[in-house]
Motif scaffolding. Structure first.
Motif, PDB file in Angstrom:
ATOM      1  N   UNK A  34       0.834  -1.205   0.000  1.00  0.00           N
ATOM      2  CA  UNK A  34       0.000   0.000   0.000  1.00  0.00           C
ATOM      3  C   UNK A  34       0.867   1.253   0.000  1.00  0.00           C
ATOM      4  N   UNK A  35       1.876   1.289   0.871  1.00  0.00           N
ATOM      5  CA  UNK A  35       2.740   2.460   0.949  1.00  0.00           C
ATOM      6  C   UNK A  35       3.495   2.675  -0.352  1.00  0.00           C
ATOM      7  N   UNK A  36       3.958   1.587  -0.960  1.00  0.00           N
ATOM      8  CA  UNK A  36       4.664   1.701  -2.235  1.00  0.00           C
ATOM      9  C   UNK A  36       3.755   2.255  -3.317  1.00  0.00           C
ATOM     10  N   UNK A  37       2.512   1.762  -3.350  1.00  0.00           N
ATOM     11  CA  UNK A  37       1.607   2.168  -4.434  1.00  0.00           C
ATOM     12  C   UNK A  37       1.153   3.613  -4.270  1.00  0.00           C
ATOM     13  N   UNK A  38       0.766   4.022  -3.072  1.00  0.00           N
ATOM     14  CA  UNK A  38       0.230   5.378  -2.919  1.00  0.00           C
ATOM     15  C   UNK A  38       1.327   6.438  -2.946  1.00  0.00           C
ATOM     16  N   UNK A  39       2.574   6.022  -2.736  1.00  0.00           N
ATOM     17  CA  UNK A  39       3.678   6.987  -2.782  1.00  0.00           C
ATOM     18  C   UNK A  39       4.308   7.074  -4.163  1.00  0.00           C
ATOM     19  N   UNK A  40       3.865   6.230  -5.077  1.00  0.00           N
ATOM     20  CA  UNK A  40       4.459   6.188  -6.421  1.00  0.00           C
ATOM     21  C   UNK A  40       3.680   7.119  -7.349  1.00  0.00           C
ATOM     22  N   UNK A  41       4.307   8.169  -7.803  1.00  0.00           N
ATOM     23  CA  UNK A  41       3.627   9.122  -8.674  1.00  0.00           C
ATOM     24  C   UNK A  41       3.417   8.562 -10.080  1.00  0.00           C
ATOM     25  N   UNK A  42       4.368   7.793 -10.573  1.00  0.00           N
ATOM     26  CA  UNK A  42       4.241   7.211 -11.903  1.00  0.00           C
ATOM     27  C   UNK A  42       4.537   5.723 -11.813  1.00  0.00           C
ATOM     28  N   UNK A  43       3.500   4.887 -11.685  1.00  0.00           N
ATOM     29  CA  UNK A  43       3.703   3.437 -11.607  1.00  0.00           C
ATOM     30  C   UNK A  43       4.437   2.912 -12.834  1.00  0.00           C
ATOM     31  N   UNK A  44       5.222   1.902 -12.613  1.00  0.00           N
ATOM     32  CA  UNK A  44       5.999   1.312 -13.695  1.00  0.00           C
ATOM     33  C   UNK A  44       5.090   0.737 -14.764  1.00  0.00           C
ATOM     34  N   UNK A  45       5.273   1.176 -16.009  1.00  0.00           N
ATOM     35  CA  UNK A  45       4.622   0.557 -17.156  1.00  0.00           C
ATOM     36  C   UNK A  45       5.385   0.989 -18.407  1.00  0.00           C
ATOM     37  N   UNK A  46       4.933   0.535 -19.557  1.00  0.00           N
ATOM     38  CA  UNK A  46       5.596   0.865 -20.823  1.00  0.00           C
ATOM     39  C   UNK A  46       4.623   1.504 -21.803  1.00  0.00           C
ATOM     40  N   UNK A  47       3.640   2.220 -21.276  1.00  0.00           N
ATOM     41  CA  UNK A  47       2.571   2.719 -22.131  1.00  0.00           C
ATOM     42  C   UNK A  47       3.035   3.754 -23.146  1.00  0.00           C
ATOM     43  N   UNK A  48       4.192   4.384 -22.904  1.00  0.00           N
ATOM     44  CA  UNK A  48       4.694   5.339 -23.888  1.00  0.00           C
ATOM     45  C   UNK A  48       5.154   4.632 -25.171  1.00  0.00           C
ATOM     46  N   UNK A  49       5.276   3.307 -25.116  1.00  0.00           N
ATOM     47  CA  UNK A  49       5.701   2.548 -26.288  1.00  0.00           C
ATOM     48  C   UNK A  49       4.538   1.897 -27.033  1.00  0.00           C
ATOM     49  N   UNK A  50       3.302   2.171 -26.592  1.00  0.00           N
ATOM     50  CA  UNK A  50       2.144   1.571 -27.257  1.00  0.00           C
ATOM     51  C   UNK A  50       2.129   1.954 -28.727  1.00  0.00           C
ATOM     52  N   UNK A  51       1.955   0.968 -29.580  1.00  0.00           N
ATOM     53  CA  UNK A  51       1.902   1.196 -31.024  1.00  0.00           C
ATOM     54  C   UNK A  51       3.210   0.953 -31.736  1.00  0.00           C
ATOM     55  N   UNK A  52       4.316   0.899 -30.990  1.00  0.00           N
ATOM     56  CA  UNK A  52       5.608   0.670 -31.614  1.00  0.00           C
ATOM     57  C   UNK A  52       5.972  -0.804 -31.703  1.00  0.00           C
ATOM     58  N   UNK A  53       5.286  -1.632 -30.934  1.00  0.00           N
ATOM     59  CA  UNK A  53       5.545  -3.073 -30.943  1.00  0.00           C
ATOM     60  C   UNK A  53       4.275  -3.774 -31.427  1.00  0.00           C
ATOM     61  N   UNK A  54       4.326  -4.320 -32.629  1.00  0.00           N
ATOM     62  CA  UNK A  54       3.139  -4.944 -33.228  1.00  0.00           C
ATOM     63  C   UNK A  54       3.463  -6.357 -33.712  1.00  0.00           C
ATOM     64  N   UNK A  55       3.685  -7.283 -32.790  1.00  0.00           N
ATOM     65  CA  UNK A  55       3.974  -8.668 -33.187  1.00  0.00           C
ATOM     66  C   UNK A  55       2.709  -9.353 -33.697  1.00  0.00           C
ATOM     67  N   UNK A  56       2.883 -10.513 -34.293  1.00  0.00           N
ATOM     68  CA  UNK A  56       1.711 -11.314 -34.656  1.00  0.00           C
ATOM     69  C   UNK A  56       1.108 -11.888 -33.385  1.00  0.00           C
ATOM     70  N   UNK A  57      -0.231 -11.871 -33.312  1.00  0.00           N
ATOM     71  CA  UNK A  57      -0.931 -12.205 -32.081  1.00  0.00           C
ATOM     72  C   UNK A  57      -2.006 -13.247 -32.355  1.00  0.00           C
ATOM     73  N   UNK A  58      -2.054 -14.258 -31.494  1.00  0.00           N
ATOM     74  CA  UNK A  58      -3.156 -15.224 -31.485  1.00  0.00           C
ATOM     75  C   UNK A  58      -3.914 -15.050 -30.178  1.00  0.00           C
TER      76      UNK A  58
END
Length: 461
Positions: A34-58
């Motif tokens: 809880x302390x880690x999550x509420x104190x984290x201003x920008x949670x770890x993710x890679x959303x700035x890369x959305x659209x740049x990785x387009x592998x084949x998907x099933x």
């Protein structure tokens, strides 16, 4: 007689100390999340890369008697904004006895991106269906959705983005109940899901611990899945099994909090009990099968090993709680055990932790605030009833599991969670299922799923 009472007191004290130690360890862990999550201003993710990785998907969608919801999930997947030239949707009719197979065939005839598979025989369970369907999957990434889930339009792009990192073997999105207003239980489970994902999964990912691949709203590299032996058809929780086998072999699991997918939470206590008994049994099977390999894995940090054991053993806390209750009650009713400061302090701690359950309440409340879910937060005090009900169901499951192993009562069977939407989802009414004319599949309390302009689905009553 005197000697017997003294022995009983010492046994109860040892049980109480053990209970306090386990509860304190889990409480510290959840407070840290809880302390880690509420104190984290920008949670770890890679959303700035959305659209740049387009592998084949099933995309695999296993379905067993899912005529009420099949149309919704297939239409939502068709509507996703992923390049159809790099996408295939494999809908699996797993020995259904209703119109599920017909609905799948109707969608496959209408949309060339959908491939229909019909299982008429073979072992039951989700793992068996996935193993057969994976043979037909041609994508570099395999994504999974349960039949009652409705992905948002950008879901596939969100889920494939973390695979930019070559160390990521699997990814998990967030599950959001869409029927929280259907019953008190469904509302409580909405709070619980929020805590599990918004706090637990996000914090574990951010801290470099052990986020879990949940078997739906997630994906895995096809090459990695093959390398670790594929789906475990003998496991009731093939997702937990795969999570730990991946990490033992050096692969990471990523979590995408913004990849929201909408599910039907159980609306009755009976359905919830069956669901949690299945989870407890499958999880415990994974604990016994994997803990030695997990501790010896050379690719894991000490923190990952410790957190992984907490995850695998989490259902043991229910019988440990009961043990602590019985021990404290026995000591309370035994006059010779009274009169010491440490005893009173221990009894007070057990009462506060067991019945107040403050770590869980903190997670639930923090997640509701982060989500802006103030309407559901009024249910927070009632979470105690869900806590007791879950404790009873878990204890029942573990007693059955261990007695079955001791006396050889046979394998455990997978039970499908009941669905609540009604309507003949078929592809002819805006593709989302007839649903008595609204095209979305009607819910038991006359609500329906609606997609907003941003591609997210919400539940309208």
């Amino acid at each position: 007689m005197e000697d017997a009472v003294i022995v009983l007191i010492w046994i109860c004290r040892i049980c109480l100390i053990f209970t306090i130690a386990v509860l304190a360890a889990y409480a510290i862990r959840h407070h840290m999340f809880v302390l880690s999550r509420i104190s984290c201003r920008k949670p770890l993710d890679m959303m700035e890369l959305v659209g740049f990785n387009n592998p084949t998907v099933s995309v695999l969608v296993p379905m067993h008697n899912e005529e009420n919801v099949a149309g919704d999930v297939l239409q939502a997947l068709v509507d996703c904004d992923y390049d159809w030239n790099r996408l295939e949707i494999i809908a699996i009719d797993d020995r259904s006895e209703d119109r599920t197979g017909e609905i799948i065939d109707e969608f496959a005839a209408k949309y060339p991106v959908i491939k229909a598979i019909h299982r008429k025989k073979g072992s039951g369970g989700k793992g068996a269906a996935l193993r057969q369907a994976t043979v037909h999957a041609g994508g570099d990434i395999i994504l999974l959705f349960d039949a009652d889930y409705v992905p948002s339009r950008a879901m596939i792009k969100f889920l494939v983005t973390p695979f930019c990192d070559p160390e990521v073997g699997a990814v998990m999105g967030r599950v959001v109940p869409q029927n929280g207003g259907a019953s008190v239980l469904a509302g409580l489970l909405e709070l619980e899901r929020g805590a599990g994902y918004q706090i637990g999964q996000q914090a574990r990912y951010h801290l470099g611990l052990t986020p879990q691949f949940g078997g739906t709203v997630g994906g895995v590299r096809a090459s990695v899945l093959k390398a670790v032996g594929g789906w475990n058809t003998d496991s009731l929780t093939e997702d937990t099994d795969l999570t730990f086998r991946l990490m033992v072999h050096g692969w990471k699991v990523a979590y995408v909090n913004r990849a929201e997918c909408y599910e039907e939470a159980p609306e009755t206590w009976q359905v919830r009990s069956r669901q949690i008994r299945r989870w407890a049994t499958g999880h415990t099977e994974c604990l016994h099968a994997l803990w030695r390999e997990w501790l010896a894995a050379p690719f894991l940090s000490r923190a990952e090993r410790i957190d992984g054991l907490f995850v695998l053993a989490c259902y043991w806390t229910a019988p440990i709680l009961v043990l602590g209750w019985l021990a404290s009650l026995t000591l309370f009713l035994t006059p010779r055990a009274h009169g010491t400061g440490p005893f009173l302090a221990a009894l007070a701690f057990v009462g506060y932790q067991m019945f107040g359950n403050q770590a869980t309440f903190l997670e639930l409340g923090a997640a509701a605030l982060l989500d802006g879910n103030r309407r559901r937060i009024v249910l927070l005090p009632l979470s105690l009833f869900n806590f007791f009900a879950s404790t009873g169901a878990i204890c029942q499951a573990l007693v059955t599991y261990y007695l079955g192993g001791l006396f050889g009562t046979g394998p455990h069977y997978w039970h499908k969670t009941e669905r609540y939407r009604s309507g003949n989802g078929n592809g002819n009414h805006n593709g989302n299922g007839k649903g008595n004319g609204n095209g979305n599949g009607r819910h038991s309390n006359s609500g329906h799923l609606t997609r907003s302009v941003n591609g997210l689905y919400f539940y309208r009553e």
